[in-house]
Design a protein around this motif. Sequence first.
Motif, PDB file in Angstrom:
ATOM      1  N   GLU A  50       0.854  -1.190   0.000  1.00  0.00           N
ATOM      2  CA  GLU A  50       0.000   0.000   0.000  1.00  0.00           C
ATOM      3  C   GLU A  50       0.895   1.247   0.000  1.00  0.00           C
ATOM      4  OE1 GLU A  50      -3.562   1.892  -0.252  1.00  0.00           O
ATOM      5  OE2 GLU A  50      -3.248  -0.260  -0.290  1.00  0.00           O
ATOM      6  N   PRO A  51       0.712   2.158  -0.979  1.00  0.00           N
ATOM      7  CA  PRO A  51       1.538   3.369  -0.994  1.00  0.00           C
ATOM      8  C   PRO A  51       1.080   4.358   0.078  1.00  0.00           C
ATOM      9  CG  PRO A  51      -0.053   3.453  -2.775  1.00  0.00           C
ATOM     10  CD  PRO A  51      -0.209   2.107  -2.109  1.00  0.00           C
ATOM     11  N   VAL A  52       2.033   4.805   0.877  1.00  0.00           N
ATOM     12  CA  VAL A  52       1.751   5.784   1.924  1.00  0.00           C
ATOM     13  C   VAL A  52       2.511   7.058   1.575  1.00  0.00           C
ATOM     14  CG1 VAL A  52       1.995   6.312   4.383  1.00  0.00           C
ATOM     15  CG2 VAL A  52       1.459   3.971   3.655  1.00  0.00           C
ATOM     16  N   PRO A  53       1.795   8.180   1.370  1.00  0.00           N
ATOM     17  CA  PRO A  53       2.493   9.418   1.041  1.00  0.00           C
ATOM     18  C   PRO A  53       3.326   9.905   2.227  1.00  0.00           C
ATOM     19  CG  PRO A  53       0.167   9.855   1.442  1.00  0.00           C
ATOM     20  CD  PRO A  53       0.350   8.360   1.479  1.00  0.00           C
ATOM     21  N   VAL A  54       4.534  10.376   1.912  1.00  0.00           N
ATOM     22  CA  VAL A  54       5.448  10.875   2.933  1.00  0.00           C
ATOM     23  C   VAL A  54       5.593  12.382   2.740  1.00  0.00           C
ATOM     24  CG1 VAL A  54       7.795  10.785   3.854  1.00  0.00           C
ATOM     25  CG2 VAL A  54       6.677   8.681   3.034  1.00  0.00           C
ATOM     26  N   ILE A  55       5.160  13.131   3.744  1.00  0.00           N
ATOM     27  CA  ILE A  55       5.194  14.586   3.703  1.00  0.00           C
ATOM     28  C   ILE A  55       6.479  15.070   4.368  1.00  0.00           C
ATOM     29  CG2 ILE A  55       3.999  16.717   4.367  1.00  0.00           C
ATOM     30  CD1 ILE A  55       2.399  14.802   2.456  1.00  0.00           C
ATOM     31  N   ASP A  56       7.259  15.865   3.643  1.00  0.00           N
ATOM     32  CA  ASP A  56       8.496  16.450   4.169  1.00  0.00           C
ATOM     33  C   ASP A  56       8.110  17.707   4.947  1.00  0.00           C
ATOM     34  OD1 ASP A  56      10.898  17.830   4.577  1.00  0.00           O
ATOM     35  OD2 ASP A  56      11.731  17.204   2.655  1.00  0.00           O
ATOM     36  N   LEU A  57       8.083  17.602   6.285  1.00  0.00           N
ATOM     37  CA  LEU A  57       7.620  18.720   7.105  1.00  0.00           C
ATOM     38  C   LEU A  57       8.515  19.944   6.975  1.00  0.00           C
ATOM     39  CD1 LEU A  57       6.315  17.058  10.395  1.00  0.00           C
ATOM     40  CD2 LEU A  57       5.034  17.848   8.401  1.00  0.00           C
ATOM     41  N   ALA A  58       9.818  19.773   6.853  1.00  0.00           N
ATOM     42  CA  ALA A  58      10.715  20.925   6.739  1.00  0.00           C
ATOM     43  C   ALA A  58      10.406  21.738   5.485  1.00  0.00           C
ATOM     44  CB  ALA A  58      12.168  20.471   6.741  1.00  0.00           C
ATOM     45  N   LEU A  60       7.498  21.609   3.749  1.00  0.00           N
ATOM     46  CA  LEU A  60       6.127  22.091   3.861  1.00  0.00           C
ATOM     47  C   LEU A  60       6.072  23.392   4.664  1.00  0.00           C
ATOM     48  CD1 LEU A  60       3.048  21.587   3.417  1.00  0.00           C
ATOM     49  CD2 LEU A  60       3.080  20.440   5.637  1.00  0.00           C
ATOM     50  N   PHE A  61       6.816  23.442   5.756  1.00  0.00           N
ATOM     51  CA  PHE A  61       6.796  24.613   6.630  1.00  0.00           C
ATOM     52  C   PHE A  61       7.745  25.720   6.174  1.00  0.00           C
ATOM     53  CE2 PHE A  61       5.586  21.556  10.284  1.00  0.00           C
ATOM     54  CZ  PHE A  61       4.262  21.569   9.884  1.00  0.00           C
ATOM     55  N   GLY A  62       8.427  25.519   5.037  1.00  0.00           N
ATOM     56  CA  GLY A  62       9.331  26.546   4.527  1.00  0.00           C
ATOM     57  C   GLY A  62      10.626  26.666   5.324  1.00  0.00           C
ATOM     58  N   LEU A  63      11.002  25.599   6.019  1.00  0.00           N
ATOM     59  CA  LEU A  63      12.230  25.613   6.816  1.00  0.00           C
ATOM     60  C   LEU A  63      13.431  25.124   6.021  1.00  0.00           C
ATOM     61  CD1 LEU A  63      10.713  24.153  10.094  1.00  0.00           C
ATOM     62  CD2 LEU A  63      11.236  26.556   9.585  1.00  0.00           C
ATOM     63  N   GLY A 130      -1.100  19.800  14.983  1.00  0.00           N
ATOM     64  CA  GLY A 130      -2.385  19.102  14.874  1.00  0.00           C
ATOM     65  C   GLY A 130      -2.338  18.241  13.633  1.00  0.00           C
ATOM     66  N   PRO A 131      -2.250  16.927  13.754  1.00  0.00           N
ATOM     67  CA  PRO A 131      -2.047  16.054  12.599  1.00  0.00           C
ATOM     68  C   PRO A 131      -3.061  16.252  11.475  1.00  0.00           C
ATOM     69  CG  PRO A 131      -2.275  14.764  14.611  1.00  0.00           C
ATOM     70  CD  PRO A 131      -2.407  16.193  14.983  1.00  0.00           C
ATOM     71  N   GLY A 132      -4.302  16.530  11.799  1.00  0.00           N
ATOM     72  CA  GLY A 132      -5.327  16.716  10.784  1.00  0.00           C
ATOM     73  C   GLY A 132      -5.290  18.083  10.116  1.00  0.00           C
ATOM     74  N   ARG A 133      -4.408  18.952  10.599  1.00  0.00           N
ATOM     75  CA  ARG A 133      -4.347  20.301  10.050  1.00  0.00           C
ATOM     76  C   ARG A 133      -2.982  20.629   9.450  1.00  0.00           C
ATOM     77  NH1 ARG A 133      -7.612  24.257  13.892  1.00  0.00           N
ATOM     78  NH2 ARG A 133      -8.520  24.918  11.934  1.00  0.00           N
ATOM     79  N   ILE A 134      -2.122  19.642   9.340  1.00  0.00           N
ATOM     80  CA  ILE A 134      -0.795  19.887   8.774  1.00  0.00           C
ATOM     81  C   ILE A 134      -0.907  20.270   7.305  1.00  0.00           C
ATOM     82  CG2 ILE A 134       1.384  18.774   8.149  1.00  0.00           C
ATOM     83  CD1 ILE A 134       1.256  17.357  10.887  1.00  0.00           C
TER      84      ILE A 134
END
Length: 160
Positions: A50-58, A60-63, A130-134
């Motif tokens: 099952e493919p799980v999308p991986v979000i790069d938080l750095a 995403l947040f412009g860091l 908040g995981p649902g609001r990332i």
Amino acid sequence: MRAAYLLLDVAGTPCALPREAVAEVLPLPDLSAPPVAGRVLAGFLNLGGEPVPVIDLARLFGLRDEAGPPALYAHLVLAADRGTAFLVDRVTDLAAVEAGALRGVPDGRTLNGCVEATFSRDDRLVHVLGPGRILTAEEAARVAVLTRAARERLAALASV
């Protein structure tokens, strides 16, 4: 009353996720990254077919502006529903935080209200995500489209 939070290093910024929002922490595997993934999608983790999308938080947040190689001790934080994972530079600890130590953050102060609260640890401000609001609704919809396409590609390969 105390609550447990998983402490994260996101490009040098201390963040936290509620413990109940996390299924597990994984070492960074090779990810499949389609060329149309965009800047915040690091790729897909193949989790039992099952493919799980991986979000790069750095990113995403412009860091962090560029993809570059992941941090030496990078981790994936698999969400409790196992439908999304977050790429972080490092998971640093699991901490119990007193409810009185949390300071709420008004919705309008962060994009999509993704930072719900803050607390202080080792003289640093920790941002509780908040995981649902990332992701915004539009970002989540785009990731869902890419995830469906990845699922279809995996299914086509399984029938070969």
